[in-house]
Design a protein around this motif. Structure first.
Motif, PDB file in Angstrom:
ATOM      1  N   SER A 152      -1.945   5.471   5.184  1.00 44.88           N
ATOM      2  CA  SER A 152      -0.345   5.362   5.409  1.00 44.88           C
ATOM      3  C   SER A 152      -0.020   6.675   4.632  1.00 44.88           C
ATOM      4  N   ASN A 153       1.283   7.045   4.920  1.00 47.21           N
ATOM      5  CA  ASN A 153       2.050   8.109   4.279  1.00 47.21           C
ATOM      6  C   ASN A 153       3.379   7.376   4.201  1.00 47.21           C
ATOM      7  N   LYS A 154       3.477   6.645   3.024  1.00 45.39           N
ATOM      8  CA  LYS A 154       4.692   5.816   3.005  1.00 45.39           C
ATOM      9  C   LYS A 154       5.922   6.522   2.196  1.00 45.39           C
ATOM     10  N   GLY A 155       5.594   7.738   1.838  1.00 46.17           N
ATOM     11  CA  GLY A 155       6.756   8.299   1.035  1.00 46.17           C
ATOM     12  C   GLY A 155       6.744   7.780  -0.375  1.00 46.17           C
ATOM     13  N   TYR A 156       6.492   8.397  -1.237  1.00 45.01           N
ATOM     14  CA  TYR A 156       6.470   7.904  -2.738  1.00 45.01           C
ATOM     15  C   TYR A 156       7.511   7.430  -3.424  1.00 45.01           C
ATOM     16  N   ASP A 157       7.660   6.357  -3.965  1.00 37.10           N
ATOM     17  CA  ASP A 157       8.625   5.513  -4.454  1.00 37.10           C
ATOM     18  C   ASP A 157       8.038   4.572  -5.657  1.00 37.10           C
ATOM     19  N   SER A 158       8.311   4.986  -6.928  1.00 36.77           N
ATOM     20  CA  SER A 158       7.443   4.246  -8.076  1.00 36.77           C
ATOM     21  C   SER A 158       7.922   2.813  -7.968  1.00 36.77           C
ATOM     22  N   ALA A 159       9.091   2.691  -7.616  1.00 32.10           N
ATOM     23  CA  ALA A 159       9.782   1.300  -8.010  1.00 32.10           C
ATOM     24  C   ALA A 159       9.380   0.573  -6.627  1.00 32.10           C
ATOM     25  N   SER A 160       8.859   1.066  -5.713  1.00 34.11           N
ATOM     26  CA  SER A 160       8.507   0.306  -4.264  1.00 34.11           C
ATOM     27  C   SER A 160       7.268  -0.610  -4.757  1.00 34.11           C
ATOM     28  N   ARG A 161       7.171  -1.999  -4.122  1.00 35.49           N
ATOM     29  CA  ARG A 161       5.997  -2.846  -4.301  1.00 35.49           C
ATOM     30  C   ARG A 161       4.716  -2.349  -3.844  1.00 35.49           C
ATOM     31  N   PHE A 162       4.928  -1.457  -3.034  1.00 35.46           N
ATOM     32  CA  PHE A 162       3.445  -0.648  -2.317  1.00 35.46           C
ATOM     33  C   PHE A 162       3.136   0.168  -3.506  1.00 35.46           C
ATOM     34  N   PHE A 163       3.866   0.614  -4.440  1.00 36.20           N
ATOM     35  CA  PHE A 163       2.961   1.498  -5.505  1.00 36.20           C
ATOM     36  C   PHE A 163       3.162   1.030  -7.101  1.00 36.20           C
ATOM     37  N   ALA A 164       3.935  -0.042  -7.066  1.00 35.88           N
ATOM     38  CA  ALA A 164       4.072  -0.594  -8.549  1.00 35.88           C
ATOM     39  C   ALA A 164       2.844  -1.582  -8.888  1.00 35.88           C
ATOM     40  N   LEU A 165       2.199  -1.499  -9.965  1.00 32.28           N
ATOM     41  CA  LEU A 165       1.147  -2.141 -10.393  1.00 32.28           C
ATOM     42  C   LEU A 165       1.694  -3.486 -10.535  1.00 32.28           C
ATOM     43  N   GLU A 166       2.862  -3.886 -11.233  1.00 27.74           N
ATOM     44  CA  GLU A 166       3.158  -5.166 -11.524  1.00 27.74           C
ATOM     45  C   GLU A 166       3.558  -5.869 -10.176  1.00 27.74           C
ATOM     46  N   ALA A 167       3.458  -5.456  -9.013  1.00 31.46           N
ATOM     47  CA  ALA A 167       3.492  -5.801  -7.700  1.00 31.46           C
ATOM     48  C   ALA A 167       2.182  -6.149  -6.918  1.00 31.46           C
ATOM     49  N   ALA A 168       1.102  -5.790  -7.644  1.00 26.98           N
ATOM     50  CA  ALA A 168      -0.150  -5.609  -6.947  1.00 26.98           C
ATOM     51  C   ALA A 168      -0.414  -4.583  -6.284  1.00 26.98           C
ATOM     52  N   GLY A 169       0.636  -3.650  -6.337  1.00 23.77           N
ATOM     53  CA  GLY A 169       0.718  -2.335  -5.149  1.00 23.77           C
ATOM     54  C   GLY A 169      -0.667  -1.479  -5.075  1.00 23.77           C
ATOM     55  N   GLY A 170      -0.686  -0.405  -4.104  1.00 22.97           N
ATOM     56  CA  GLY A 170      -1.723   0.285  -4.250  1.00 22.97           C
ATOM     57  C   GLY A 170      -2.402   0.013  -2.637  1.00 22.97           C
ATOM     58  N   THR A 196     -18.017   3.100  -5.700  1.00 23.21           N
ATOM     59  CA  THR A 196     -16.663   3.673  -5.484  1.00 23.21           C
ATOM     60  C   THR A 196     -16.203   4.836  -6.376  1.00 23.21           C
ATOM     61  N   THR A 197     -15.086   5.396  -5.848  1.00 22.51           N
ATOM     62  CA  THR A 197     -14.206   6.499  -6.666  1.00 22.51           C
ATOM     63  C   THR A 197     -12.892   6.193  -6.207  1.00 22.51           C
ATOM     64  N   VAL A 198     -12.003   6.710  -7.368  1.00 22.80           N
ATOM     65  CA  VAL A 198     -10.504   6.459  -6.884  1.00 22.80           C
ATOM     66  C   VAL A 198      -9.429   7.535  -7.631  1.00 22.80           C
ATOM     67  N   GLU A 199      -8.330   7.852  -6.995  1.00 17.58           N
ATOM     68  CA  GLU A 199      -7.364   8.620  -7.360  1.00 17.58           C
ATOM     69  C   GLU A 199      -6.203   7.564  -7.908  1.00 17.58           C
ATOM     70  N   PHE A 200      -5.687   7.718  -9.017  1.00 20.50           N
ATOM     71  CA  PHE A 200      -4.873   6.675  -9.455  1.00 20.50           C
ATOM     72  C   PHE A 200      -3.367   7.519  -9.189  1.00 20.50           C
ATOM     73  N   LEU A 201      -2.162   6.609  -9.046  1.00 20.30           N
ATOM     74  CA  LEU A 201      -0.736   6.791  -9.049  1.00 20.30           C
ATOM     75  C   LEU A 201      -0.449   6.902 -10.603  1.00 20.30           C
ATOM     76  N   GLU A 202       0.919   7.602 -10.817  1.00 24.51           N
ATOM     77  CA  GLU A 202       1.400   7.570 -12.201  1.00 24.51           C
ATOM     78  C   GLU A 202       1.801   6.237 -12.515  1.00 24.51           C
TER      79      GLU A 202
END
Length: 321
Positions: A152-170, A196-202
């Motif tokens: 998916s290309n959701k459009g990066y937003d660090s505050a979105s639950r899709f990308f936030a670690l505290e919301a189990a995003g990723g 497995t191998t992975v690339e992390f977000l900021e």
């Protein structure tokens, strides 16, 4: 007739409410974290009982089944409360954020005599039952490899639950749960080897990954996941005599089986994409009544074990774990 309560008023909860309407069914009650949203949701779908809190909804003895449509970071807490209240549960995916949470919920459900199921479309679409029958009949020969993508290309937003670690995003829990469910649906047993191998977000959440699995029978699965690049939702199940291709596999109703010896292509069709959530409702009610059996719970357990193993190898942990 079962009485349903819905927890959560987001996109998938609206889709489920529309499914109930199409089925000519009434939703008994609804609750969410935002009272204003709950009232609007109830008005939109003609729901008579609006609860100020989740606890208030669970205290209502008339509710048999709770559909949980909250963010997956909250599923464990929500399910524990529902099961303790003696309610059957249909919970959105990913059902929990790790294997330990799921094991605790399932053990409690068994103790309380209630059913807990994951609302995983792949486990309920009629197409997959038909494809597994064709495999048993020898349509692709001996199973060798499963390849499955989700991007998916959701459009990066660090505050979105899709990308936030505290919301189990990723990508792993948001879309990887579909890919792992597809793979496990066709593997004859759970994998015992996972690389497995992975690339992390900021943010510390996983952006994209590659996952390779193998079981004791030598069957392999390769999964490619990404949150910032679109991929076709494509699954391929390969044997020594042919292969199955499924596009848009989360809610697929059509697949193609190619015989690699003759080149002949067989089209397999079953079910309807637009009825995906209807199949989930019907299966849930059948299980609650004790007259429906499938492998949904086994797949759910194996998939959560896979996802937990992957996350552990990455050294990724959610702040609330």
């Amino acid at each position: 007739m079962n009485t349903w309560g819905i927890l959560g008023c987001g996109t998938i909860a609206n889709e489920m409410a529309e499914t109930f309407q199409k089925m000519g069914r009434v939703i008994y009650g609804v609750s969410s974290r935002t009272p204003e949203k709950t009232v609007k949701f109830a008005e939109k779908y003609g729901i008579k009982h609006v609860y100020q809190t989740y606890e208030e909804m669970l205290e209502d003895e008339k509710i048999d089944i709770v559909y949980i449509a909250t963010p997956h970071s909250m599923h464990y807490e929500n399910m524990i409360k529902a099961v303790k209240a003696g309610k059957h549960v249909l919970c959105e995916k990913a059902i929990t954020v790790n294997e330990a949470q799921l094991n605790e919920v399932m053990a409690l459900a068994e103790e309380k005599g209630v059913v807990v199921r994951e609302a995983m479309t792949i486990s309920h679409m009629p197409l997959y039952k038909k494809l597994k029958e064709r495999i048993r009949e020898g349509a692709i020969g001996k199973l060798k490899m499963v390849q499955v993508n989700f991007g998916s290309n959701k459009g990066y937003d660090s505050a979105s639950r899709f990308f936030a670690l505290e919301a189990a995003g990723g990508a792993l829990l948001d879309i990887g749960v579909y890919a792992a469910s597809f793979a496990r649906t066709f593997l004859s047993e759970a994998p015992n080897t996972i690389l497995t191998t992975v690339e992390f977000l900021e943010t510390g959440a996983d952006e994209q990954s590659g996952i390779i699995m193998k079981n004791t029978k030598g069957e392999m699965a390769v999964m490619c996941l990404t949150l910032r690049a679109k991929q076709p939702k494509r699954g391929v199940v390969s044997g020594d005599k042919g292969y199955i291709e499924v596009y848009e596999y989360p809610r697929a109703c059509r697949a193609a089986i190619t015989n690699t010896e003759t080149g002949e292509v067989e089209t397999v069709e079953a079910g309807k994409t637009e009825d995906a959530l209807k199949y989930e409702v019907e299966a849930m009610e059948g299980c609650a009544a004790g007259d429906y059996e499938d492998d949904c719970q086994e797949i759910t357990r194996d998939v959560m074990k896979i996802l937990t193993s992957v996350k552990t190898q990455w050294g990724m942990k959610y702040p609330f774990e």
